[in-house]
Design an enzyme around this catalytic site. Structure first.
Site, mmCIF file in Angstrom:
data_model
loop_
_atom_site.group_PDB
_atom_site.id
_atom_site.type_symbol
_atom_site.label_atom_id
_atom_site.label_comp_id
_atom_site.label_asym_id
_atom_site.label_seq_id
_atom_site.Cartn_x
_atom_site.Cartn_y
_atom_site.Cartn_z
ATOM 1 N N ARG A 88 1.101 -1.207 0.008
ATOM 2 C CA ARG A 88 -0.125 0.039 0.134
ATOM 3 C C ARG A 88 1.112 1.043 0.151
ATOM 4 N NH1 ARG A 88 -2.972 -3.409 2.779
ATOM 5 N NH2 ARG A 88 -2.379 -2.710 4.871
ATOM 6 N N TYR B 113 0.244 4.636 -2.229
ATOM 7 C CA TYR B 113 -0.130 5.898 -1.639
ATOM 8 C C TYR B 113 1.056 6.825 -2.510
ATOM 9 C CZ TYR B 113 -2.613 3.755 1.996
ATOM 10 O OH TYR B 113 -3.381 2.645 2.676
ATOM 11 N N TYR C 143 -12.427 10.001 1.054
ATOM 12 C CA TYR C 143 -13.742 9.846 1.919
ATOM 13 C C TYR C 143 -13.260 10.345 3.174
ATOM 14 C CZ TYR C 143 -12.177 5.332 3.780
ATOM 15 O OH TYR C 143 -11.345 4.447 4.190
HETATM 16 N N1 SAM Z 1 -10.070 9.335 6.225
HETATM 17 C C1 SAM Z 1 -10.933 8.455 6.914
HETATM 18 C C2 SAM Z 1 -11.773 9.128 7.783
HETATM 19 O O1 SAM Z 1 -11.696 10.454 8.001
HETATM 20 O O2 SAM Z 1 -12.746 8.344 8.665
HETATM 21 C C3 SAM Z 1 -10.309 7.276 7.377
HETATM 22 C C4 SAM Z 1 -9.330 6.234 6.667
HETATM 23 S S1 SAM Z 1 -8.702 5.174 7.171
HETATM 24 C C5 SAM Z 1 -7.370 4.838 6.026
HETATM 25 C C6 SAM Z 1 -9.572 3.647 7.199
HETATM 26 C C7 SAM Z 1 -10.028 3.436 8.738
HETATM 27 O O3 SAM Z 1 -10.898 4.316 8.996
HETATM 28 C C8 SAM Z 1 -10.851 1.884 8.757
HETATM 29 O O4 SAM Z 1 -10.247 0.828 8.695
HETATM 30 C C9 SAM Z 1 -11.728 2.261 10.042
HETATM 31 O O5 SAM Z 1 -10.917 2.124 10.983
HETATM 32 C C10 SAM Z 1 -12.096 3.852 9.700
HETATM 33 N N2 SAM Z 1 -13.310 3.994 8.904
HETATM 34 C C11 SAM Z 1 -13.681 3.838 7.463
HETATM 35 N N3 SAM Z 1 -14.896 3.962 7.180
HETATM 36 C C12 SAM Z 1 -15.538 3.602 8.249
HETATM 37 C C13 SAM Z 1 -16.769 3.440 8.490
HETATM 38 N N4 SAM Z 1 -17.903 3.657 7.367
HETATM 39 N N5 SAM Z 1 -17.410 3.213 9.804
HETATM 40 C C14 SAM Z 1 -16.115 3.217 10.754
HETATM 41 N N6 SAM Z 1 -15.121 3.358 10.487
HETATM 42 C C15 SAM Z 1 -14.753 3.560 9.395
#
Ligand code: SAM
Length: 260
Positions: free
Chosen positions: A64, A68, A90
């Protein structure tokens, strides 16, 4: 001259983007996107037809980290060619997201205008859906594998949020899931501090307004039995109730008795 704005699209489709984020997308020459699903991608491409998904840079064949770096170089190249570029990520573009920070850093070093607009992160949705106020007793957040591999000091009086629990112990950076054995090791590591019966929560905010949040509470010991995915976040509620600290109070001329 080219420029970059990284915006967050929120977690839930369409409704959680900020007004300013949406207007940057509409005005851009090129919009690069890292979005959770094809519906979100097609919504952004309706706002601006010059939408390019960066999702296809992910692959099981490579780390990854490489993906990136490719995201960053794709964005930087477009800005250098004179375009007004938006990176649409997102959630919040700066939360657990290396590429937007790095692209901004590189472009600023080259003298370009580059900045970030905040968005609604998964954690913001979590506070709302689980009814947790991070100010009530404090809140710590870690990337799960970093937490498992590095020295951190856990605060057992506060909430602990483990991001990317669905990638627990996944150190190759190539797989998109964890394993039962990694989750067993995670439980065993956490049992240094928490009893196996301690209640934990798996939370997944819905991406589409028609879906419901996953809020699953269970004892820590059951974690390896749970289905986890790339959007799972784990919450560990405090083990202890807040306790007054005599030493801290003394600095302010107070005692536990006088403060109560
Ligand atoms: N930038 C994103 C944000 O602001 O939420 C987070 C990105 S991070 C690479 C990915 C992690 O965010 C996931 O492994 C999870 O812990 C969390 N995450 C992303 N989508 C989610 C969701 N729909 N519900 C709960 N946690 C979420």
């Amino acid at each position: 001259k080219g420029s970059l704005v990284c915006v967050g699209t929120g977690i839930q489709l369409a409704g959680q983007i900020t007004l300013i984020g949406k207007s940057y997308i509409e005005e851009a020459d090129t919009v690069f996107g890292v979005l959770p699903d094809p519906v979100a991608e097609s919504w952004i491409s309706e706002l601006n037809s010059n939408f390019v998904s960066l999702q296809n840079l992910y692959s099981e064949e490579r780390s990854r980290k490489e993906t990136y770096k490719d995201m960053v170089s794709t964005i930087v190249r477009e800005v250098k060619s004179g375009k007004k570029v938006v990176g649409a990520f997102y959630g919040h573009p700066g939360v657990f997201a290396w590429a937007p920070h790095e692209a901004i850093r590189q472009l600023r070093a080259l003298g370009y205008d580059a900045f970030m607009e905040p968005g609604i992160s998964a954690e913001d949705c979590l506070f709302a859906d689980l009814g947790i106020d991070p100010g009530a007793s404090g809140c710590q957040g870690y990337e799960t594998t970093q937490f498992l591999f590095y020295k951190h000091t856990l605060d057992l009086y506060s909430y602990v949020i483990l991001w990317q629990i669905g990638l627990a112990g996944e150190w190759t950076l190539q797989s998109f899931s964890t394993s039962r054995s990694n989750l067993e090791k995670t439980v065993s590591y956490l049992s240094r501090w928490y009893p196996l019966s301690h209640e934990v929560i798996i939370y997944e905010a819905p991406f589409l307004p028609t879906h419901e949040a996953r809020i699953e509470r269970f004892p820590l010991s059951s974690l390896p039995d749970k289905e986890l995915n790339m959007s799972s976040t784990m919450v560990i509620p405090p083990l202890h109730k807040l306790e007054l600290d005599e030493e801290g109070l003394k600095h302010f001329g107070l005692t536990v008795e006088s403060y109560k």
